[in-house]
Scaffold this motif. Structure first.
Motif, PDB file in Angstrom:
ATOM      1  N   ASN C  50      39.666   0.683  18.193  1.00 35.95           N
ATOM      2  CA  ASN C  50      39.347   1.803  17.008  1.00 35.95           C
ATOM      3  C   ASN C  50      40.497   1.915  16.092  1.00 35.95           C
ATOM      4  N   GLY C  51      40.195   2.053  14.762  1.00 34.38           N
ATOM      5  CA  GLY C  51      41.179   2.191  13.757  1.00 34.38           C
ATOM      6  C   GLY C  51      41.784   0.848  13.522  1.00 34.38           C
ATOM      7  N   THR C  55      36.275  -1.987   9.768  1.00 36.30           N
ATOM      8  CA  THR C  55      35.500  -1.336   8.842  1.00 36.30           C
ATOM      9  C   THR C  55      35.823  -1.314   7.358  1.00 36.30           C
ATOM     10  N   HIS C  95      28.574   1.645   9.299  1.00 32.19           N
ATOM     11  CA  HIS C  95      28.444   2.800  10.337  1.00 32.19           C
ATOM     12  C   HIS C  95      27.197   3.814  10.245  1.00 32.19           C
ATOM     13  N   GLU C 168      29.215  -3.628  13.697  1.00 27.90           N
ATOM     14  CA  GLU C 168      28.689  -3.420  15.201  1.00 27.90           C
ATOM     15  C   GLU C 168      27.298  -3.191  14.857  1.00 27.90           C
ATOM     16  N   HIS C 198      32.823  -5.094  19.615  1.00 29.93           N
ATOM     17  CA  HIS C 198      33.662  -4.678  20.887  1.00 29.93           C
ATOM     18  C   HIS C 198      33.377  -5.241  22.317  1.00 29.93           C
ATOM     19  N   TYR C 236      42.688  -4.972  23.258  1.00 23.38           N
ATOM     20  CA  TYR C 236      42.609  -3.637  23.498  1.00 23.38           C
ATOM     21  C   TYR C 236      43.558  -2.963  24.347  1.00 23.38           C
TER      22      TYR C 236
END
Ligand SMILES: Nc1ncnc2c1ncn2[C@@H]1O[C@H](COP(=O)(O)OP(=O)(O)OP(=O)(O)O)[C@@H](O)[C@H]1O
Ligand SMILES: [Mg+2]
Lengths: 224, 226, 237
Positions: C50-51, C55, C95, C168, C198, C236
């Motif tokens: 995440n981050g 995106t 999203h 996603e 992911h 991750y």
């Protein structure tokens, strides 16, 4: 461009028809304001410049309500992104939104102006109706253009509801001034006076100039 | 630059001492109003250059000119109100188009900072501020024209009565105008330099903190950054 | 041209060409120094915690964010200057669904069809393809998350874009729905795709090139066939 504006406009009207968010609020606000003016001024009927002032101040504040909501659906529900992804001229959004606001104002006035005549106005509204409609249309155009610009400016800010009136009211002072001067002779007792042509011209020129300015700068409000 | 400006500003004061005491404020009020007006228009021009070039240097210039012009506008309102009190006996008169226009313009520009402050993204902030500056800059002369017309309709006699002024008044006025212009430019330069210094200091402090990644540690601000 | 297929004459211009691309938000760099090329018809899968900047990358390719550094060319057009030529040729699934909540699914799609100048019959076609014909008259606000995602997929492929940008895409979809939308946005769609994921194994399947991002930097860039799911899991950590 024309088909894009048509698509945006019909979407806008469908949304308003579904949610009934802006127009009913604007109408109710106008009528409530007349009632407030009745008690605030302690008068049963107003004429001339006072009538003109009450009418325009009320319509102006009602317009601010519509301006506040103008881009909220785009901002919160991804309408901006959806529009920006399409291969269309971005000016279409300015034109469609200004037309939307213009139509909203016209609809509001169809109810609010007769209500004003019924509740407060001294002389009959019919004594100069065509002239009054002309003034209303020109003022609506100015409010629509400036309102769209201000709504676009304020949409990214956190304090949107505060920023909109703070920017819009000073910018609309000349519109208010010209519209009120135009309407004064139309609402006076004992027969309507002539429409002041110079103020009408000022109103039209002001509309036109800000339409050009809005056209020039609006794209920058849409860039990332 | 600074010395010339101050020399001139001090220079004009004794010049108008022989005029009536009340009339003296005219040399402050009118030049201040003219310079502030041009400052607002200059702010709009800089803003347009910013939008065109995407260079934050122009945003900074626009910000600083507007900043100083608003301060001058407050000065115009205060001096105008004193002048009105002295010559008409009221602190505020609606017949004076200059004063009324400045009140409206001041109210509009007072939103410049809240607008900047409440947009979080820096680039958006400068772009939106520039759009505002252009719209407001175009509004200033239009508003002036409209208000002036409104007043001259109700009071035809207050329309610009350019009675031939004695040369000493014209001269003093021109010197005062030049002095005010220089003062304005100096203030802008000074403000710009101070903004630069603040920014450099902040950058240095960040480097000292040794954190290159988290550059967004400083608090939010309404001022543009270079 | 719309809907050009991989079987046509191979395009000499890569669908994506990035050189040193970067993007900031304020002073925080969200993406930096990204260099890659993707041939037309191929799939790039993007991994990252995440981050990481996934995106951000997709929005940049969709012309919604302008690049702050480096060169970005999409479908042979340099961004941001030639963004107008790219718009309408990319299908973006982010999203957010980009649908008006008070309008029905069909009304939303018709609106987008008019913006993209696509015939109305295409709306019914994509509604059918995502299995939303039955509920397409309900306001989007009254649909479940998965249903909204299906409509969003329909919206993204409505104009038969050459390049699909999928953030996603299978989020909130049940397995049957995921299988149903595969011909539209899966590897078999024949379109150039950039997909974020992911899920190491699922993401690598059907991908040609794998990109791993971490803190906006490239942590991994290799042909998907040579990447081991374990390497992705490492990102991750
Ligand atoms: N609008 C924004 N304003 C400021 N910072 C942002 C914005 N959008 C993203 N960021 C920052 O940019 C970085 C990358 O975000 P991004 O959304 O690209 O991550 P992501 O890889 O898509 O994450 P996720 O897996 O959660 O979707 C993050 O540090 C995030 O805080
Ligand atoms: Mg993301």
């Amino acid at each position: 461009m024309r088909s894009t504006v048509a698509a945006l406009l019909s979407k806008e009207l469908t949304l308003e028809w579904r949610t009934r968010e802006s127009v009913p609020a604007m109408v109710l606000f106008s009528i409530a304001t007349y009632v407030v003016f009745h008690f605030g001024l302690d008068r049963d009927r107003v004429t001339g410049d006072l009538a003109s002032g009450v009418l325009w101040v009320t319509l102006l504040f009602a317009a601010i309500l519509g301006v506040n909501r103008l881009f909220v659906a785009e901002y919160e529900q991804g309408g901006f992104d959806g529009f920006l992804l399409a291969p269309v001229d971005r000016t279409a959004l300015l034109v469609a939104k200004a037309l939307t606001l213009f139509l909203f104002l016209c609809i509001v006035e169809v109810v609010a102006v007769p209500a004003f005549a019924l509740l407060l106005l001294g002389p009959p509204l019919t004594q100069a109706l065509p002239e009054l409609v002309l003034v209303l249309l020109l003022a609506n155009a100015g409010i629509a253009v400036l309102g769209t610009l201000v709504a676009g400016l304020a949409i990214q800010t956190r304090a949107r509801d505060l920023i909109v009136p703070l920017i819009a009211l000073p910018l609309l002072v000349p519109v208010l001034l010209a519209a009120a001067r135009c309407a004064t002779p139309l609402l006076q007792d004992g027969g309507a006076g002539a429409l002041p042509a110079d103020w009408l011209a000022i109103l039209a020129i002001y509309d036109l100039l800000f339409a050009l300015i809005a056209y020039a700068v609006f794209d920058f409000l849409l860039e990332d | 630059m600074l010395t010339i400006a101050f020399a001139l500003v001090f220079f004009y004061a004794p010049n108008d001492a022989d005029q009536g005491f009340i009339f003296k404020i005219f040399y402050v009020h009118v030049p201040m109003a003219i310079v502030a007006l041009f400052g607002f228009v200059a702010g709009a021009v800089f803003a347009a250059l910013h939008l065109r070039s995407q260079d934050s240097k122009w945003d900074m210039r626009s910000y600083v000119t507007i900043h100083i012009s608003v301060i001058l506008a407050v000065g115009v309102l205060v001096t105008g109100s004193i002048w009105a009190r002295a010559s008409w006996g009221h602190w505020w008169i609606w017949d004076e188009p200059m004063l009324v226009s400045f009140l409206i313009v001041f109210l509009l520009y007072a939103t410049y900072w809240p607008l900047r402050f409440s947009i979080e993204d820096k680039e958006k902030q400068s772009r939106y501020a520039s759009v505002f500056a252009i719209v407001a800059g175009a509004f200033v002369p239009l508003n002036f024209a409209a208000v002036r017309m409104a007043e001259s309709f109700t009071h035809p006699q207050t329309a610009t009565t350019t009675t031939s002024a004695p040369p000493s008044v014209t001269l003093t006025f021109l010197v005062a105008l030049a002095g005010m212009t220089l003062l304005f430019i100096t203030l802008c330069k000074y403000e710009m330099a101070s903004k630069h210094a603040t920014f450099r200091l902040r950058a240095l402090r960040r480097r000292l903190a040794g954190d290159e990644d988290e550059l967004a540690l400083n608090g939010r601000s309404a001022a543009p950054q270079l | 041209m719309r809907g050009s297929s991989v079987f046509a004459v191979p395009d000499p211009v890569p669908a994506l060409a990035l050189r040193g691309a970067g993007r900031r938000y304020g002073e925080r760099a969200a993406l930096r120094d990204l260099t890659l090329e993707l041939e037309a018809g191929r799939t790039l899968v993007v991994f990252g915690p995440n981050g990481a900047g996934k995106t951000t990358l997709l929005r940049m390719l969709a012309t919604l964010l302008r690049p702050h550094a480096g060169e970005v060319s999409v479908l042979g057009h340099q961004l941001p200057d030639e963004g107008y030529a790219v718009r309408g040729r990319v299908g973006f699934l982010g999203h957010e669904a980009l649908l008006y909540r008070e309008l029905s699914g069909r009304e939303n799609l018709r609106f987008h069809a008019r913006l993209h100048r696509v015939g109305v019959q295409r709306v019914d076609e994509v509604l059918d393809a995502v299995g939303m014909t039955a509920r397409c008259g309900d306001p989007v606000a009254e649909l479940s998350r998965g249903m909204v995602q299906r409509l969003a997929i329909a919206r993204a492929v409505l104009h038969e874009p050459d390049l699909l940008l999928l953030d996603e895409p299978l989020a909130n979809l049940d397995p049957a729905a995921a299988a149903q939308v595969a011909p539209l946005i899966g590897a078999g769609s024949g379109r150039t795709r950039v997909v974020t994921s992911h899920d190491p194994a699922g993401g690598l399947r059907g991908a040609d090139l794998a990109l791993g991002l971490k803190g906006g930097r490239v942590a991994l860039l290799a042909p998907a066939a040579e990447v081991d799911p374990g390497q992705i899991a490492e990102l991750y950590r």
